[in-house]
Structure formats: C-alpha cells, structure tokens
Design a protein around this motif. Structure first.
Motif, PDB file in Angstrom:
ATOM      1  N   THR C 125      65.132 -15.800   8.181  1.00 15.87           N
ATOM      2  CA  THR C 125      64.492 -15.389   6.945  1.00 15.87           C
ATOM      3  C   THR C 125      63.161 -16.095   6.740  1.00 15.87           C
ATOM      4  O   THR C 125      62.150 -15.472   6.414  1.00 15.87           O
ATOM      5  N   HIS C 126      63.181 -17.394   6.940  1.00 16.95           N
ATOM      6  CA  HIS C 126      61.965 -18.161   6.732  1.00 16.95           C
ATOM      7  C   HIS C 126      60.828 -17.618   7.589  1.00 16.95           C
ATOM      8  O   HIS C 126      59.699 -17.451   7.132  1.00 16.95           O
ATOM      9  N   HIS C 127      61.167 -17.327   8.806  1.00 19.84           N
ATOM     10  CA  HIS C 127      60.180 -16.786   9.730  1.00 19.84           C
ATOM     11  C   HIS C 127      59.650 -15.439   9.251  1.00 19.84           C
ATOM     12  O   HIS C 127      58.443 -15.206   9.213  1.00 19.84           O
ATOM     13  N   ALA C 128      60.586 -14.578   8.913  1.00 22.90           N
ATOM     14  CA  ALA C 128      60.199 -13.251   8.440  1.00 22.90           C
ATOM     15  C   ALA C 128      59.270 -13.379   7.244  1.00 22.90           C
ATOM     16  O   ALA C 128      58.211 -12.728   7.168  1.00 22.90           O
ATOM     17  N   LEU C 129      59.635 -14.264   6.315  1.00 24.96           N
ATOM     18  CA  LEU C 129      58.796 -14.470   5.140  1.00 24.96           C
ATOM     19  C   LEU C 129      57.400 -14.898   5.562  1.00 24.96           C
ATOM     20  O   LEU C 129      56.393 -14.331   5.118  1.00 24.96           O
ATOM     21  N   ALA C 130      57.358 -15.898   6.420  1.00 18.88           N
ATOM     22  CA  ALA C 130      56.059 -16.418   6.842  1.00 18.88           C
ATOM     23  C   ALA C 130      55.194 -15.309   7.438  1.00 18.88           C
ATOM     24  O   ALA C 130      53.988 -15.202   7.142  1.00 18.88           O
ATOM     25  N   THR C 131      55.829 -14.486   8.248  1.00 20.86           N
ATOM     26  CA  THR C 131      55.073 -13.405   8.889  1.00 20.86           C
ATOM     27  C   THR C 131      54.500 -12.436   7.861  1.00 20.86           C
ATOM     28  O   THR C 131      53.294 -12.118   7.860  1.00 20.86           O
ATOM     29  N   VAL C 132      55.379 -11.973   6.982  1.00 20.20           N
ATOM     30  CA  VAL C 132      54.932 -10.999   5.992  1.00 20.20           C
ATOM     31  C   VAL C 132      53.857 -11.590   5.097  1.00 20.20           C
ATOM     32  O   VAL C 132      52.823 -10.979   4.827  1.00 20.20           O
ATOM     33  N   VAL C 133      54.117 -12.805   4.639  1.00 14.98           N
ATOM     34  CA  VAL C 133      53.137 -13.443   3.758  1.00 14.98           C
ATOM     35  C   VAL C 133      51.807 -13.625   4.498  1.00 14.98           C
ATOM     36  O   VAL C 133      50.732 -13.381   3.947  1.00 14.98           O
ATOM     37  N   GLY C 134      51.918 -14.035   5.744  1.00 16.73           N
ATOM     38  CA  GLY C 134      50.703 -14.195   6.542  1.00 16.73           C
ATOM     39  C   GLY C 134      49.915 -12.897   6.610  1.00 16.73           C
ATOM     40  O   GLY C 134      48.685 -12.883   6.367  1.00 16.73           O
ATOM     41  N   GLY C 135      50.622 -11.807   6.906  1.00 17.77           N
ATOM     42  CA  GLY C 135      49.954 -10.505   6.980  1.00 17.77           C
ATOM     43  C   GLY C 135      49.285 -10.161   5.664  1.00 17.77           C
ATOM     44  O   GLY C 135      48.122  -9.727   5.626  1.00 17.77           O
ATOM     45  N   TYR C 136      50.001 -10.422   4.594  1.00 13.78           N
ATOM     46  CA  TYR C 136      49.456 -10.112   3.271  1.00 13.78           C
ATOM     47  C   TYR C 136      48.179 -10.890   3.014  1.00 13.78           C
ATOM     48  O   TYR C 136      47.170 -10.345   2.560  1.00 13.78           O
ATOM     49  N   LEU C 137      48.229 -12.172   3.367  1.00 12.04           N
ATOM     50  CA  LEU C 137      47.037 -12.996   3.139  1.00 12.04           C
ATOM     51  C   LEU C 137      45.851 -12.481   3.949  1.00 12.04           C
ATOM     52  O   LEU C 137      44.709 -12.477   3.471  1.00 12.04           O
ATOM     53  N   GLU C 138      46.115 -12.022   5.155  1.00 12.20           N
ATOM     54  CA  GLU C 138      45.019 -11.512   5.977  1.00 12.20           C
ATOM     55  C   GLU C 138      44.334 -10.322   5.320  1.00 12.20           C
ATOM     56  O   GLU C 138      43.101 -10.182   5.374  1.00 12.20           O
ATOM     57  N   THR C 139      45.142  -9.469   4.692  1.00 12.12           N
ATOM     58  CA  THR C 139      44.534  -8.284   4.060  1.00 12.12           C
ATOM     59  C   THR C 139      43.694  -8.674   2.851  1.00 12.12           C
ATOM     60  O   THR C 139      42.919  -7.870   2.347  1.00 12.12           O
ATOM     61  N   HIS C 140      43.880  -9.913   2.389  1.00 15.73           N
ATOM     62  CA  HIS C 140      43.067 -10.365   1.263  1.00 15.73           C
ATOM     63  C   HIS C 140      42.149 -11.505   1.677  1.00 15.73           C
ATOM     64  O   HIS C 140      41.732 -12.310   0.836  1.00 15.73           O
ATOM     65  N   ALA C 141      41.862 -11.549   2.969  1.00 16.43           N
ATOM     66  CA  ALA C 141      41.120 -12.691   3.515  1.00 16.43           C
ATOM     67  C   ALA C 141      39.865 -13.019   2.712  1.00 16.43           C
ATOM     68  O   ALA C 141      39.546 -14.186   2.465  1.00 16.43           O
ATOM     69  N   GLY C 142      39.176 -11.997   2.252  1.00 15.82           N
ATOM     70  CA  GLY C 142      37.910 -12.214   1.566  1.00 15.82           C
ATOM     71  C   GLY C 142      38.045 -12.978   0.266  1.00 15.82           C
ATOM     72  O   GLY C 142      37.132 -13.696  -0.152  1.00 15.82           O
TER      73      GLY C 142
END
Lengths: 206, 206, 206, 206
Positions: C125-142
């Motif tokens: 779960t922790h991993h999955a969370l990290a991945t999804v959150v990471g992806g989300y942050l990338e889409t808001h990188a700016g």
DNA sequence: GATGAATGAGCGTTCATTCAT
DNA sequence: CATGAATGAACGCTCATTCAT
C-alpha cells in the motif's frame, strides 16, 4: 400388506448402524493413534455422526472404551468357548495346538487396541475357563506330568496368553511364523505332557 | 571429626529431595490411576510442591515420564547385566532359576508403571541380552534339546518376560508364591533342557 | 412477500454476531488498557462469550490482533484509495485539504488501537500511495516549489501522517479543532506550493 | 588519612552501580526484543544481579519501565532546556535548525525504547516548553507569518516531534540524510517565517 | 431424534513476586 | 543486604459434555 413388512424397525436399524460406526471409529482411532488420541469429537467425525448423537448412545467417553473392551472380551469368550466345546474330542497335543491357534488368531486383529483396553473380563470368564480347562485336564490326568493340575492349568493359560500377547505387540510378524508357533506349542507340550506322550518333533539328535 | 561430615549442602539436598518427591509422586499417580491421569498440577500437589518448583527441575510433563522410564530402564539394565555376569558360572538349571528370580524381583516393584512407561531400552539392551544369552546357550549346546538355539533363546526370554510381566499386572500375589515360581522354572527347563538333564521335581506320582 | 426476506440464516447470524462482539471486545481492551492487557479469557468475558467459542472462530490469540489490524488496514486502504481516485480532479490546495481531512477521519476512531497494532500494510500500500502521489505531483510540477518532488512527496505524506497520528494519540481533542486543521493544511501547503499559488489565509497583518 | 577518603560511601556506590546495570539491562531488552519480552528474571540475569536484589531497588516490574521512561524524559528535558537556553541568542532560522538537530539527536539513540515507553512527561514539561517557545516567538513576532502564535508554536513543536519520531521508528536511516533534514527544516521555516525572511534554499527555478 | 455451536473446567506452562538462607 | 529456590495466580488453549435449534 403394505411394504411395511420390509421396513423393519427403521429406528432400531439406524441406531444400530450408528452405534456400530461409532465403535468402529473408536477402535480405529485407538489402533492407529492410541488411547491418548481418542476424543469424542474425533470419534464423531470419523464415524460421520454428530457429537450429540454419540452422546445419545454413550453416556460419556469412557463408555466408548468400555464398549470396545466388552467387544474384545466377547470375541475372546466366544472363541474360547468354541474351543472349550471342541476340547472333549481332542487329544492333549491337539488341544494345545488348537489353543495356540485360537489365541494367535485372536491377537492378530488389533493388538494395539487389545493392549490399550485390556480384556476387562477378569473374574467370570477367567474363572469359567479355568474350571473347564481344569475339568479337561482331569480327564487326561494320566498323560499329564504336573502333580498340581489346577495350578498347571493356570500357568498353561497364562503362559500361552502372555507369550502370544506380548509377541503380538512387539513382533507381530512372528505370529505368522510356523517355526515360532511350533516352538510355542512345544514349550507348552513339554510343560504339560508326561514324557511318554511328549511330541517327538524337536530333539537334539534330530 | 567435626560434625561437618553430617552437614550436607543444603541446596543440593533440597533439590534432590524435591526431585525425588516429584518422581515419587509421578510414579504413584501412574501406578494408581494410569498415565492418562497424570497432570503436572496433580504431581505437584501429591509431591507437596508448587507447579513452579516442578518446572524448575523438569522442563515439561514428558520429562517426568521419561525420568521414570529411565529409572526403570536403569534398574532393569543393572539387574540383567549382573545376571549376565553371573551366567558363565551357572549351570543351565541354576541359570534359569536366577533368570526367573531376577525378573520376578524386577516386576514386583510397580508393575503398573512398568506397563505404562515401558523400559525404553528397546534396541541396544535387548540386542546385547540376546547376544550374551545366545553365547551362553552355545556353551551348553549339548544339554539343550532345541535344535534352533537362537530361536529358542528368544522364545525363552520372551516367555519368561511375558509370563512374569502379565502375572505382575494381573495377579501380583502369585509372584510371591514359591509353587508358582517353581512351575515357571519348570516350564522353562522342560522347554530348554535335553531330557537327560531335566529336573526331576514334578512327577505324576509325587 | 413472505417475511422470508427478513429472516436471516440463524447460524450465520450467530456466528457473525459472535465474531463481531469478539473483535469489538478485543478492540476495546486494546484501546483502553493496551496490547499487553489483552488476554483471551478477558476478551471472552468482555464479549460475553466463552473461551471455547472464541477459539471456534479464532485459532489463537494472535489471530485476534491480526483481524483487528486487518480491519484497520482495510479501512485505511479503502479511504486512501478513494482519496487517490479523487485526486486528479482536485487542485493542489484542495488535494491537501482532502488529504488532511481523510487522515483526520481515519485517526479519530481508535487511536490507541491504531498505534498498538499498526496498519500492517507496510510495503504494498505504501508503495502504491507513493507512486500515485508522485504522479499527481508531477502533473502539478509548475505549482510546486520543491525541486526534488519524490522526496517532497514522501516528506509530505510522512509529515501529515505523523502529525495527525501523534496528535490523535496525545491530544485527540485537537483533531476536531478547525483552527488546528487549518494550521496543518497551511503547513503542508506552504511546504509544497510555490509562492504564487500560496494560500492567502494567514498573514501577520490579518 | 587512611584510604578512607577514596572509599566513598561504598554501599551507595554499589547500590548505584546495581541500579544502573538493572536499568541498562532493561533498556537493552526493550530495545532488542520489545516490551513484551521484558521479564524481571531476564533483567536480573542480563544485569548480572539476582532477582531479589532487583526487588530491593524496584518495587515491581512496572517501576523498571517507569525509570527508563523517566530517564528518557530527563534526557529530553535536559536537551530541550539547553536548547531553550540558547534560543534568545538565535535567529528564527537558526533556532529551527537547532531544534531539528536536537530532536534528531534525541531520537537517534534508542528509538524502540522511546516508542515503547513514551516520554511520560505530558503535562509539566510540555507546558514549560510551550511557554518558553511561546515567549521566544513573541520576541520575533514581526518575522512570523502566523497570526495565532501560541497555536503555531504548538503545531511547530508537534510537527517536528512527530515527523522525527515516526521517521526514527520507520526509516531510521533517513535521520542521517542531510537532504531529508533540509526538507524538514524548510517545511518548518516555511510554516513559521514571514515571506520576507523565508529561506531561499529551495526554489522551483533552482 | 439429530445436530454442532457453545460452554467452562482443567490442562501445561510462565513469570512477577516473596522469603528462607 | 544478596541470593535464587519456591510460590501460585494467570495465561493460552483443549475437549468432554450440554442444549437450543
């Protein structure tokens, strides 16, 4: 008229079948895993019956063991009484052989159970046996070397039973070895029979 | 000279006394009510000790049984090795009597316990016994009526052990009856000894 | 039509009710007195059930704790997956608020139990969370001020979880204070968001 | 003039050494195997002391844990009070860094023990800290972006403690990663400091 | 009757605590 | 005081037995 005639006491039949499967399960468990592994729930499971039903027919766990013991005792009694019935027609040496054969047959079936539950018929049957055997020995008094025939009868029975019982437990394979059986018969013969009627089978010169 | 000699280390003494009373309790319970009735709490109660103390000296319940078994085995080994040591100086008939006496003595103490725990020395000791007894029989080959002496040795030992063991269990009083012992010795003698060397004790005319 | 629809299978119901009351009792005991005070007998007593029944449904004490842990983990997973599903439609500031709200809700129920048993989903779960959150942050990188976004994601999640977890344990009342929640959100916002998109809520001049 | 002068209160010394080794043993056992593995006998054994002696200095097992807790609390208090003493001479950003360093150092030693026993100084110390920190923040009111400075102080302390505590427990290696420490400091700075005094370290354009 | 879920006494074992030495 | 053997309440768990369905 109705097919009723064929449907004989269905309840009793069902009951009997249940009791039988319960006892069978009990016997199997004791033989395979020992008395310590016997539990009412396990018996019920193995018998394909509910614990409740088990308790319908047996008041408690001990009753299971007692029933198994009783059946063993009955098997012994039956076989030995048959043997006793044949005794009058048998010579001493034939009687001894028949005796050993009978005991061996009785101990072949489930030695573990037999050892675990014992025979449970200490007094009555044993006494009856002693009496009949004693009578038999009296009718052959002339061929018997022992002065105290009642004592001899007892030692004879004990020796046969003990030797066969312990062998069944410790070295069951021996029970089927004819040489071993011959030794046992010979041991008993030599103990009982007067020299003139002794078997000639073994001899240092043979 | 000081009373020191009498002063025993208190700790060791207490410990030893405790262990002894625990083993004694274990033995009594098994003898009186059987292995199934053995529980650590009961042992502790009977021994006048707390369960905790019991567990200070024995890691678990099984260890209690093992210790009892070990003591029995040791008693048997000691007695039988002594007997074997005396064998060479004994004639066959004396040897048989000594054998019976030894077994009777060994089975007198706590037959129930013995039956419940066994001896635990199945292989090594039994083998050693068989070997020594076999050798002994060979040195007396001429007096022996059985052609197959190894088999005879085995049947002899089995018969003696079985008869005495079962009698100890079922009719312990008999063990102390000299007439009974005489019968047993005679049974073994007649089985083993060649006719020339047979005991003259019993006779139909006596 | 018949009232059948309402009639639930009695066996399943009893079982389920039993399991529930056992788990409930386990949870209460852990929450009130800690894991160390958990004993099967006590659980049974509190659940109004016999120990035997408890063992009909749980193979051992550890299974009780595991079930409680599993339920917590499931609650967390469900709530966080729902949150992740909503993430794409949310702006960063809304996402942060949703995150805090979700964690607060999750930690409100039985913080003591949660602390005692953990969540049990360390890796997957922790991993999955990290991945999804990471992806989300990338889409808001700016909009994000942190150069190392993966590390930022981790610190963000850790900070939120740690702060809320510890507060739930030590000062549960705070969890329901909107001012406190606002502070927490602001802390996370200021950490994550670039200055241009920062909340204007707090200001020294307000 | 005798060597007495050197032999200072031997009893007290012995006592102290005993208490120390007992506490040390307690700490080690908790850190290595957890609170559940703590037993008075084991503590005594590890400490090289008899249980009886242990009970001379600690009334019961709980007292051991309490003493360990008290020592942790004392360590925290000492370190934090030292930090507070240095606070007046420190600018806000330096203060934050010092704070984080101190907490990291405190959590590096035996995170398992710390988590198992907690700090146990909920009210007094926490209050004292809050007061001093509050006072410090007031003296820097102009540089602080939060309007509710007492609340900010609390959230600041909680966030730092929670983040470092949980990281020490779950990912102790991170504690020694300068990048991680920088993130934590930055998180706290951004939360506390007004924009004008904000750290320039991280920036999306960097 | 038959069923099997429910019961709880009792088992083996541990360990905080005491006390004779 | 120090020691560690001794204690026994309490634990986790089983299983003979009962009883609501």
């Amino acid at each position: 008229m109705a097919p009723k005639a064929l449907r004989k006491k269905p309840k009793q039949d069902r009951s009997k079948a249940m009791v039988e499967s319960i006892i069978e399960a009990t016997t199997r468990i004791i033989e395979e895993d020992g008395l310590a592994a016997l539990s009412t729930n396990r018996v019920a499971r193995v018998a394909g019956v509910s614990v409740g039903s088990l308790y319908q027919y047996f008041p408690n766990k001990e009753a299971l063991v007692q029933e198994v013991r009783a059946r063993f005792a009955a098997r012994f009694e039956t076989a030995l009484l048959e043997l006793l019935a044949r005794l009058p027609g048998l010579g001493l040496r034939e009687a001894i052989r028949a005796w050993v054969e009978t005991l061996v047959a009785l101990h072949t079936e489930s030695p573990g159970v037999h050892n675990a539950v014992g025979t449970g018929s200490p007094e009555k049957t044993h006494h009856a046996l002693a009496t009949v055997v004693g009578g038999y020995l009296e009718t052959h008094a002339g061929e018997i070397r022992r002065p105290d025939r009642p004592l001899a009868g007892r030692v004879f029975m004990d020796a046969a039973e003990a030797l066969i019982h312990n062998t069944a437990l410790r070295e069951p394979a021996l029970l089927e070895d004819p040489a071993w059986a011959e030794e046992v018969c010979d041991l008993l013969e030599r103990y009982i029979l007067a020299d003139g009627s002794t078997s000639s089978t073994p001899s240092a010169s043979a």
